[in-house]
Design an enzyme around this catalytic site. Structure first.
Site, PDB file in Angstrom:
ATOM      1  N   ARG B 300       0.861  -1.185   0.000  1.00  0.00           N
ATOM      2  CA  ARG B 300       0.000   0.000   0.000  1.00  0.00           C
ATOM      3  C   ARG B 300       0.896   1.233   0.000  1.00  0.00           C
ATOM      4  O   ARG B 300       1.821   1.327   0.808  1.00  0.00           O
ATOM      5  CB  ARG B 300      -0.906  -0.022   1.217  1.00  0.00           C
ATOM      6  CG  ARG B 300      -1.740   1.244   1.349  1.00  0.00           C
ATOM      7  CD  ARG B 300      -3.152   1.013   1.814  1.00  0.00           C
ATOM      8  NE  ARG B 300      -3.262   0.370   3.116  1.00  0.00           N
ATOM      9  CZ  ARG B 300      -4.435   0.109   3.684  1.00  0.00           C
ATOM     10  NH1 ARG B 300      -5.562   0.405   3.079  1.00  0.00           N
ATOM     11  NH2 ARG B 300      -4.474  -0.471   4.853  1.00  0.00           N
ATOM     12  N   GLU B 302       1.486   3.954   1.348  1.00  0.00           N
ATOM     13  CA  GLU B 302       1.106   4.654   2.585  1.00  0.00           C
ATOM     14  C   GLU B 302       2.076   5.822   2.773  1.00  0.00           C
ATOM     15  O   GLU B 302       3.281   5.607   2.902  1.00  0.00           O
ATOM     16  CB  GLU B 302       1.225   3.646   3.736  1.00  0.00           C
ATOM     17  CG  GLU B 302       0.706   4.096   5.060  1.00  0.00           C
ATOM     18  CD  GLU B 302      -0.790   4.266   5.037  1.00  0.00           C
ATOM     19  OE1 GLU B 302      -1.223   5.432   5.171  1.00  0.00           O
ATOM     20  OE2 GLU B 302      -1.521   3.273   4.883  1.00  0.00           O
ATOM     21  N   ARG B 308       1.716   2.712  13.382  1.00  0.00           N
ATOM     22  CA  ARG B 308       0.944   1.523  13.021  1.00  0.00           C
ATOM     23  C   ARG B 308       0.705   1.334  11.531  1.00  0.00           C
ATOM     24  O   ARG B 308      -0.110   0.521  11.137  1.00  0.00           O
ATOM     25  CB  ARG B 308      -0.398   1.528  13.751  1.00  0.00           C
ATOM     26  CG  ARG B 308      -1.327   2.645  13.345  1.00  0.00           C
ATOM     27  CD  ARG B 308      -2.655   2.494  14.088  1.00  0.00           C
ATOM     28  NE  ARG B 308      -3.643   3.429  13.601  1.00  0.00           N
ATOM     29  CZ  ARG B 308      -4.899   3.464  14.037  1.00  0.00           C
ATOM     30  NH1 ARG B 308      -5.292   2.626  14.947  1.00  0.00           N
ATOM     31  NH2 ARG B 308      -5.750   4.338  13.553  1.00  0.00           N
ATOM     32  N   HIS B 309       1.407   2.097  10.700  1.00  0.00           N
ATOM     33  CA  HIS B 309       1.261   1.939   9.253  1.00  0.00           C
ATOM     34  C   HIS B 309       2.568   1.516   8.620  1.00  0.00           C
ATOM     35  O   HIS B 309       3.629   2.010   8.970  1.00  0.00           O
ATOM     36  CB  HIS B 309       0.807   3.258   8.611  1.00  0.00           C
ATOM     37  CG  HIS B 309      -0.627   3.588   8.873  1.00  0.00           C
ATOM     38  ND1 HIS B 309      -1.010   4.383   9.907  1.00  0.00           N
ATOM     39  CD2 HIS B 309      -1.754   3.201   8.235  1.00  0.00           C
ATOM     40  CE1 HIS B 309      -2.342   4.494   9.901  1.00  0.00           C
ATOM     41  NE2 HIS B 309      -2.815   3.784   8.895  1.00  0.00           N
ATOM     42  N   GLU B 451      -7.907   0.000  15.650  1.00  0.00           N
ATOM     43  CA  GLU B 451      -8.599  -0.779  14.629  1.00  0.00           C
ATOM     44  C   GLU B 451      -7.640  -1.793  14.024  1.00  0.00           C
ATOM     45  O   GLU B 451      -6.530  -1.454  13.631  1.00  0.00           O
ATOM     46  CB  GLU B 451      -9.125   0.198  13.559  1.00  0.00           C
ATOM     47  CG  GLU B 451      -9.869  -0.438  12.429  1.00  0.00           C
ATOM     48  CD  GLU B 451      -9.034  -0.514  11.163  1.00  0.00           C
ATOM     49  OE1 GLU B 451      -8.409   0.487  10.808  1.00  0.00           O
ATOM     50  OE2 GLU B 451      -8.996  -1.598  10.553  1.00  0.00           O
ATOM     51  N   SER B 454     -11.240  -4.415   9.076  1.00  0.00           N
ATOM     52  CA  SER B 454     -12.433  -3.856   8.469  1.00  0.00           C
ATOM     53  C   SER B 454     -13.133  -4.969   7.715  1.00  0.00           C
ATOM     54  O   SER B 454     -12.474  -5.772   7.056  1.00  0.00           O
ATOM     55  CB  SER B 454     -12.085  -2.736   7.485  1.00  0.00           C
ATOM     56  OG  SER B 454     -11.919  -1.537   8.179  1.00  0.00           O
ATOM     57  N   ARG B 502       0.045  -5.425  12.617  1.00  0.00           N
ATOM     58  CA  ARG B 502      -0.625  -4.579  13.604  1.00  0.00           C
ATOM     59  C   ARG B 502      -1.256  -5.421  14.710  1.00  0.00           C
ATOM     60  O   ARG B 502      -1.213  -5.057  15.891  1.00  0.00           O
ATOM     61  CB  ARG B 502      -1.689  -3.700  12.927  1.00  0.00           C
ATOM     62  CG  ARG B 502      -2.142  -2.574  13.821  1.00  0.00           C
ATOM     63  CD  ARG B 502      -3.290  -1.783  13.232  1.00  0.00           C
ATOM     64  NE  ARG B 502      -2.865  -0.930  12.115  1.00  0.00           N
ATOM     65  CZ  ARG B 502      -3.672  -0.069  11.507  1.00  0.00           C
ATOM     66  NH1 ARG B 502      -4.940   0.039  11.892  1.00  0.00           N
ATOM     67  NH2 ARG B 502      -3.233   0.671  10.510  1.00  0.00           N
TER      68      ARG B 502
END
Lengths: 528, 528
Positions: B300, B302, B308-309, B451, B454, B502
């Protein structure tokens, strides 16, 4: 619901008019789009409670609630009803003997009409069952309900509630015929209506060469590979595709479980490319991880379009400390693959038969203790059989196949390891042989005459590594972290890599790797 | 051997002169390279049979064959000797009581000198053992051999042959002290010599905050995150890193096994991006695969650099047919994660303690049946606690954390599901709620207030899907194969995705995802 289509009053029959004859040639993409749009509009109008549809002239239907297209809002997680669905594969003679009431969901594989009766063959996974609707008093089935069933399009998703029973006649073309049961339908609802003109008929995509060669067989349309791949999400519904995907899954799971049990620590992967992944795995060994493995997607800018190359494949990569010899790596290959062969023979018998019935193949022959030949021995065998190979070169595909045949004749195995390859044809980080640096501590593994694995002991001394890189014209600065890591104390190590799609292709005797990848990618294909 | 360095006559002592004091500041990259080159040259000269080294003045050594640097050619798979190595973790009191002879290999974690004695702490995996050399008649250990042991560099790979025994005094700093055994060395060989000046000391990288706060603790150097990551292949040798990597492996394996047991068919992945993978998985469901999952690398782009990424992470993605409600997807999440929590508590107790002793964290609290709150309920809890959220917006990190605290206070769990998110903050293919299209059949899952997952029911009707795409300004032609596939009869379905790094970060109470990834990648880091 804002997303709901406006009410309309189309009859189910409108759709059937579009139904293509089973053997028509594959429609063009443009035709498909046009009919898809048309069907979409019709389906939208249809996705209303059947109660709102006008009853056939002259007949109020007291059973109107027992059939129809399910309105969209009823598919939007409206409630947890507690209803219990039965799997088609679980419908058996015991269920029929007990006249069990069941609720099943599946794709409407076939819809047949016979006077006041309708037959819907529902398929779930690789299992299917015939569902019978007979209009008449007592059974709760009205003529309108039979008409609704007849109006279903092939491959629509359908719910059937009914009673399991023994059929009056032997059924043809359903998997549950061995258990000889069918369902007497009481309720039938369409969850998702397929467009009437599908890209091709799944039966055509599932036909064996033998069927084409039978009398009258030449009338069947053939579905070409490009058409199949253009509609891959549809094509994979065929039994062979489902079987191949299940075997792929099993090979992958068995690989993971075998590696996990051998206390190979799982590697959290970064797969920019095959090479990068290899370097990272070596660095994990330097980092004290002892044994690492990974099963995951690998990308390679593969320009050749062959039956066995893809730009994206599922790599199984292992890197491990060795105590003294690369045979320790061969031992892992040996144990892993023999266990995969046994696992498939035991757990995937049905799947292998399914594939075999469409694309016949020879049963796999292998030895409990995998044969190991040196490259020189292999060359000698080829030479004696009249094929001369450049002694310090690599094997081409043809020579590989021939060697595979010779080995099978002499040793009775489709699976063997060829080791001590010439250093010149291996990557710079391959450890040379102690007694002759022109050869290396490396190996390839062959399955049915094709290479499926490359492996080797790696160089762990920074000096030798730097020298080898230089000899190959590789700029050490482009991989300084890798080169440097070996100066922090490096265990002896080796590893191997396999492409699982190719393994599955050869295990199943298929002639194209594109039949194994879910969504194959090559230089000429980037979609779907 | 052409790759062999020329013979030379450097004494082992030459290397020790370079030994840096244990607490010196981290050297610069340039310094490191210089000393690496120097050590490399010294090591090359050293990698000769010890017999060729000149004996110390005035002493012929009858035990010269029992120690030394192993020549490179002896590391090149020269022979399968049949020698049997013992694992350090298997050295126990029974072995000591039997005075068992063993051969072990490990990293020389520490080399201590005491008069005519030398002590080498060998580490293998997360286990270590003290090896003792005492020069004197009878034991077969010469003064030269002790000198050789003293000359070893830290983190070199060393073979030790010796007798397991009970030590005279309690040992400090080795894992096998509970079993109180050491090895009386008879032979010692260096397989791979580390450069004398390592990037940093592993003890420094393994120190807890509590140690720094102790009297005198401020003298210890701190190893910063960038330095750690620059030398990641070295840093991962610390106990905490090894423990985190093992927990990652266990989370991954448990996920795969759970999904496999739930008869989720394995998906052969194409992970261009998170979104592409999701679409392909939906198409697999359309293709009749029923339940698919994948554990593999996801890329990704990012741009945000947060704790946390990452640009690359290990995705766990599941897509499955549902019969009627997205709660069926939540049930899988629930079962999977509760089983992971239990698995780790049972199988990774030691690893969790190792991490906890360097980076203390609270034990995880969870319920057997995972709590499910609606988004509106969550907003209400926040509102009552004084935090007002834009009602149709998303939660920011701060609000997530606060909600996590509130839920933990009220329900006693660190793990819960929040569902019925506003449609506006979910992707276009998310199924809206039947009763209010402003909300959707979607959910997020939270662990320790962050989180991790999803998920949602997906739209399966081509009309609604096209409409939603249009509303979002998404050009349907860019994904025509995806859009079209739903017109071939589409099962109701849903799925979820999690990032395993994560998950592991939060399970272990770590404050950076970079401690979990083997070779982390973000907008600022592309190597090693």
């Amino acid at each position: 619901m804002s997303a709901e289509p406006p009410p309309a009053s189309a009859a189910a029959e409108e759709l059937t008019a579009d139904l293509a004859p089973a053997t028509q040639p594959t429609p063009s993409k443009k035709q498909l789009k046009k009919s898809a749009r048309k069907a979409e509009r019709a389906a939208q109008r249809q996705q209303q409670p059947i109660q709102q549809q006008p009853p056939p002239p002259g007949a109020e239907d007291p059973f109107a609630a027992n059939y129809g297209d399910v309105p969209v809002e009823d598919t939007q997680s409206k409630a947890v009803t507690g209803l219990s669905w039965t799997e088609v594969r679980d419908l058996d003679a015991a269920a029929a003997a007990a006249a069990r009431s069941v609720l099943v969901r599946g794709f409407a594989q076939e819809i047949r009409s016979l006077g006041r009766m309708a037959f819907v063959v529902l398929r779930e996974g690789r299992s299917s069952v015939q569902c019978v609707l007979a209009a008449g008093a007592g059974a709760g089935v009205s003529a309108q309900m039979v008409a609704f069933a007849k109006s279903l399009t092939r491959e629509s998703v359908v719910d059937v509630e009914g009673v399991v029973s023994f059929p009056k006649e032997l059924l043809v073309g359903t998997t549950q015929q061995a258990r000889i049961v069918e369902i007497q339908v009481r309720k039938i609802y369409c969850i998702s209506r397929a467009i009437p003109t599908l890209p091709f008929n799944l039966e055509d995509a599932a036909r064996s060469e033998a069927e084409f060669l039978k009398p009258g067989g030449q009338q069947f349309p053939r579905v070409g590979q490009d058409t199949r791949l253009n509609y891959r999400a549809f094509e994979i519904r065929t039994p062979t595709n489902q079987a191949v995907l299940r075997i792929s899954t099993q090979v992958q799971r068995k690989s993971e479980n075998f590696c996990g049990q051998k206390t190979l620590m799982r590697y959290i992967p970064q797969n920019f490319s095959v090479e990068q992944a290899k370097l990272h795995k070596q660095m994990a060994i330097v980092g004290g991880c002892r044994r690492v493995f990974e099963v995951g997607p690998v990308f390679r800018a593969e320009t050749s379009r062959t039956h066995r190359h893809l730009c994206e494949f599922t790599g199984l990569d292992v890197e491990m400390e060795i105590k003294e010899h690369y045979f320790e790596v061969c031992d892992v290959v040996d144990g892993l693959f023999v266990s995969i062969f046994k696992h498939l023979a035991e757990k995937c018998k049905e799947e292998l038969e399914t594939i075999n019935s469409q694309y016949p193949f020879e049963p796999l022959k292998y030895l409990e203790q995998t044969l190991r030949l040196t490259y020189e021995e292999g060359m000698q065998m080829l030479k004696e059989a009249g094929t001369e190979i450049e002694p310090m070169g690599d094997l081409n595909t043809e020579a590989e196949k021939k060697l595979g045949r010779l080995v099978k004749e002499k040793y009775g195995t489709d699976f063997f390891i060829l080791h001590r390859y010439p250093s010149a044809v291996r990557p710079f980080y391959t450890m040379p042989c102690y007694d002759n640096p022109a050869y290396s501590n490396s190996f390839d593994v062959f399955l049915r005459g094709e290479e499926i694995i490359s492996g080797a002991q790696r160089i762990h001394t920074p000096g030798m590594l730097a020298k080898r890189a230089e000899e190959r014209g590789i700029e050490a600065s482009t991989m300084s972290a890798y080169m440097e890591s070996f100066s922090f104390g490096a265990p002896l190590h080796g590893g191997f890599g396999a492409g699982l799609e190719r393994v599955v292709m050869l295990l199943c005797g298929l002639d194209s790797i594109r039949m194994v990848s879910m969504f194959p990618r090559d230089a000429h294909r980037l979609s779907p």
